[in-house]
Design an enzyme around this catalytic site. Structure first.
Site, PDB file in Angstrom:
ATOM      1  N   GLN A  57       0.859  -1.099   0.119  1.00  0.00           N
ATOM      2  CA  GLN A  57      -0.150  -0.226  -0.344  1.00  0.00           C
ATOM      3  C   GLN A  57       0.980   1.162  -0.194  1.00  0.00           C
ATOM      4  OE1 GLN A  57      -2.001  -0.331   3.538  1.00  0.00           O
ATOM      5  NE2 GLN A  57      -0.282  -0.620   4.626  1.00  0.00           N
ATOM      6  N   HIS A  94     -11.425   4.927  18.782  1.00  0.00           N
ATOM      7  CA  HIS A  94     -10.333   4.054  19.118  1.00  0.00           C
ATOM      8  C   HIS A  94     -11.902   3.549  20.339  1.00  0.00           C
ATOM      9  CE1 HIS A  94      -7.603   5.259  16.905  1.00  0.00           C
ATOM     10  NE2 HIS A  94      -7.772   3.510  16.053  1.00  0.00           N
ATOM     11  N   ASP A 140      -1.244   1.231  13.466  1.00  0.00           N
ATOM     12  CA  ASP A 140      -0.888   2.388  13.910  1.00  0.00           C
ATOM     13  C   ASP A 140      -0.805   2.352  15.612  1.00  0.00           C
ATOM     14  OD1 ASP A 140      -3.607   2.621  14.953  1.00  0.00           O
ATOM     15  OD2 ASP A 140      -4.654   3.633  12.780  1.00  0.00           O
ATOM     16  N   GLU A 156      -1.272  -7.833  11.794  1.00  0.00           N
ATOM     17  CA  GLU A 156      -1.110  -6.527  10.726  1.00  0.00           C
ATOM     18  C   GLU A 156       0.200  -6.942   9.537  1.00  0.00           C
ATOM     19  OE1 GLU A 156      -1.296  -3.844   8.131  1.00  0.00           O
ATOM     20  OE2 GLU A 156      -2.319  -3.592  10.142  1.00  0.00           O
ATOM     21  N   ASP A 180      -1.050 -11.784   6.562  1.00  0.00           N
ATOM     22  CA  ASP A 180      -2.657 -11.975   6.189  1.00  0.00           C
ATOM     23  C   ASP A 180      -3.310 -11.963   7.499  1.00  0.00           C
ATOM     24  OD1 ASP A 180      -5.012 -11.129   4.466  1.00  0.00           O
ATOM     25  OD2 ASP A 180      -5.000 -13.289   4.771  1.00  0.00           O
ATOM     26  N   ALA A 181      -4.479 -11.841   7.297  1.00  0.00           N
ATOM     27  CA  ALA A 181      -5.841 -11.776   8.634  1.00  0.00           C
ATOM     28  C   ALA A 181      -6.460 -13.070   8.311  1.00  0.00           C
ATOM     29  CB  ALA A 181      -6.470 -10.802   9.181  1.00  0.00           C
ATOM     30  N   ASP A 223     -10.247  -4.326  13.279  1.00  0.00           N
ATOM     31  CA  ASP A 223      -9.857  -2.645  12.823  1.00  0.00           C
ATOM     32  C   ASP A 223      -9.482  -2.794  11.670  1.00  0.00           C
ATOM     33  OD1 ASP A 223      -9.997  -0.280  13.587  1.00  0.00           O
ATOM     34  OD2 ASP A 223      -8.245  -0.028  14.154  1.00  0.00           O
TER      35      ASP A 223
END
Length: 510
Positions: free
Chosen positions: A243, A278, A300, A320, A354-355, A372
């Site tokens: 990304q 959050h 983040d 992540e 990868d989740a 999230d």
């Protein structure tokens, strides 16, 4: 000598095929970065280019009697247009808002030129030694297909990491021109007049000079074009294999610094009001057992910050995909100060993968799962909002465990919101919906889910101090106006990702 000459022609086929595929992949990659629709961009680029290749192969027939000069001219023009293609499309997106028409035009012209290559090379090959047409076609297409394989491997593993999209296309363009000119002037020089040789050499030199100049200024161009896409000054920009990461910073009306993180152009948070998002995301899910917490996405570290405020949390696992986001959250002071250096907590384990893949073999017994994740506006992210994905999450939940999903806005994207709710329910979970006011995003919605009974909206007895979310706010969060109550939506699945079309339709004007 003939054997060496034939080898040179076939080697040229090999190289130009690799260059042609790189141009295609570069256009697809740029579209996925800027638009996010990888399947749509690939369909447009490949469809238009294959069609144009057929047109080019037919249109070049009158030039076959001058095959040597025509091939050199095609390669020089292709080098110029292919080398500048990514830069041109980036400019069209940043300044003119004409990306799709420009993409179609560029793909068609490049396909036209690529399609003209093989017929001309066939003629040149036959000039060296006449052979059966079937045999010649076999030789040419074997070299062409193997060259395409090289281009497909070089693009993601060499060009993108080393040069990036813009400079990578420029390098390939220069190689394209060099290869075509070397073949013609080396083997078929006698078929060209002195004037033709001079014109081709001068044209190629001019193209090399232009591509080289653009290469030297491409970093400045990219910075300027990228800034055009963002309202506030960019303080960090980074493109990873997953990304485009951008951080901007400005001063809000209140005088506080407004730090914003964007992934592929989509806003992830604003430091002015991220605490609202959050707190609303994390604290309702923590009202039950919360010894073991799983955070999917959230690189983040801001959701993790809220999780770690609970003394009862024994272990927190964060999954992540992009390690660059984690590295930035650890090292960049603007983000590190916001997340309270949450990644330094010894209770935290980070998994960069990868989740969806990770969940298939994940350990069981998580008390809380916090999804999230990026918005489902592409095929890559839509699978993270599928029935199958939530089914995998259900398997890792401990008895009495809770799942919370950020679900977009029930106000400007109600169909998307209720589709996510329907998808979670289709996985066998019972849901409670709520929303919170986050000025940077507008009114934002969440789906809280568990097995058995619908989970109640409440705060845990050991809930830490909060800036926004109190019992009264949480009670109001479950109330939806009459025109924003549940819509009868079908769930989104891997084979039928309904969520993508809904998100694109509802969010296009947001």
């Amino acid at each position: 000598m003939r054997r060496l000459s034939r080898t040179a022609v076939l080697a040229t086929v090999f190289v130009v095929a690799a260059c042609g595929l790189v141009y295609e992949l570069a256009l697809v990659a740029l579209g996925s970065y800027l638009i996010g629709d990888t399947v749509g961009q690939a369909s447009i680029v490949l469809g238009v280019m294959v069609f144009a290749m057929g047109v080019g192969a037919f249109a070049v027939k009158p030039l076959q009697k001058h095959a040597a000069g025509a091939f050199a001219a095609v390669e020089i023009v292709l080098a110029l247009l292919g080398g500048l293609s990514v830069l041109t499309l980036y400019a069209a997106f940043a300044w003119l808002d004409l990306y799709v028409p420009a993409l179609i035009a560029v793909a068609f012209v490049l396909g036209l030129l690529i399609g003209a290559e093989i017929p001309l090379l066939m003629v040149l090959l036959q000039k060296i030694r006449k052979q059966d047409a079937g045999e010649a076609v076999s030789d040419l297409f074997a070299a062409d297909y193997v060259g395409a394989l090289l281009g497909g491997l070089v693009f993601p593993f060499l060009l993108l990491p080393v040069f990036g999209l813009i400079q990578g296309a420029l390098v390939v363009g220069a190689l394209n021109a060099l290869c075509g000119l070397a073949l013609v002037l080396g083997l078929f020089r006698t078929e060209l007049g002195r004037r033709s040789r001079w014109v081709l050499t001068a044209s190629a030199t001019a193209v090399f000079a232009l591509l080289g100049f653009v290469y030297t200024v491409s970093d400045n161009f990219e910075t300027t074009a990228q800034q055009q896409l963002y309202r506030d000054p960019i303080v960090h920009s980074q493109r990873t294999k997953y990304q485009d990461i951008v951080i901007t910073k400005s001063v809000s009306l209140s005088g506080a610094a407004d730090v914003r993180l964007f992934l592929n152009g989509d806003l992830q948070f604003s430091s002015v009001d991220e605490y609202r998002y959050h707190e609303a995301l994390v604290h309702p899910a923590m009202s039950g057992p919360h010894g073991r917490v799983l955070v999917l996405g959230g690189g983040d570290g801001l959701a993790l910050r809220e999780v770690l405020k609970y003394p009862g949390v024994r272990a927190a696992t964060l999954v992540e995909l992009d390690p660059a986001v984690i590295a930035l959250a650890k090292a960049e002071p603007l983000i590190r100060d916001l997340n309270g250096q949450s990644f330094n907590d010894p209770r935290v384990t980070v998994v960069n993968t990868d989740a969806f893949t990770w969940l298939r073999d994940a350990p069981r017994g998580f008390d809380v799962v916090i999804a999230d994740l990026p918005d489902p506006d592409s095929t890559a992210t839509a699978k993270l909002y599928s029935t199958e994905f939530y089914g995998l999450i259900k398997q890792v939940l401990a008895p009495g465990g809770r799942l919370v999903v950020q679900s977009g806005s029930p106000y400007f994207a109600p169909k998307s919101f209720w589709c996510i709710d329907a998808t979670v329910r289709a996985a066998g979970l019972v849901t409670t919906q709520y929303h919170a006011e986050v000025p940077s995003f507008g009114d934002w919605g969440f789906v809280l889910a568990g097995a058995g009974e619908a989970p109640g909206l409440r705060l845990a007895a050991d809930a830490p101090p909060r800036r926004y979310l109190d019992a009264e706010t949480l009670s109001a969060a479950s109330v939806f106006p009459a025109d924003r109550r549940r819509l009868p939506m079908e769930p989104s699945t891997l084979t039928h990702p309904r969520i993508i079309d809904l998100v694109r339709a509802e969010w296009k004007n947001y």
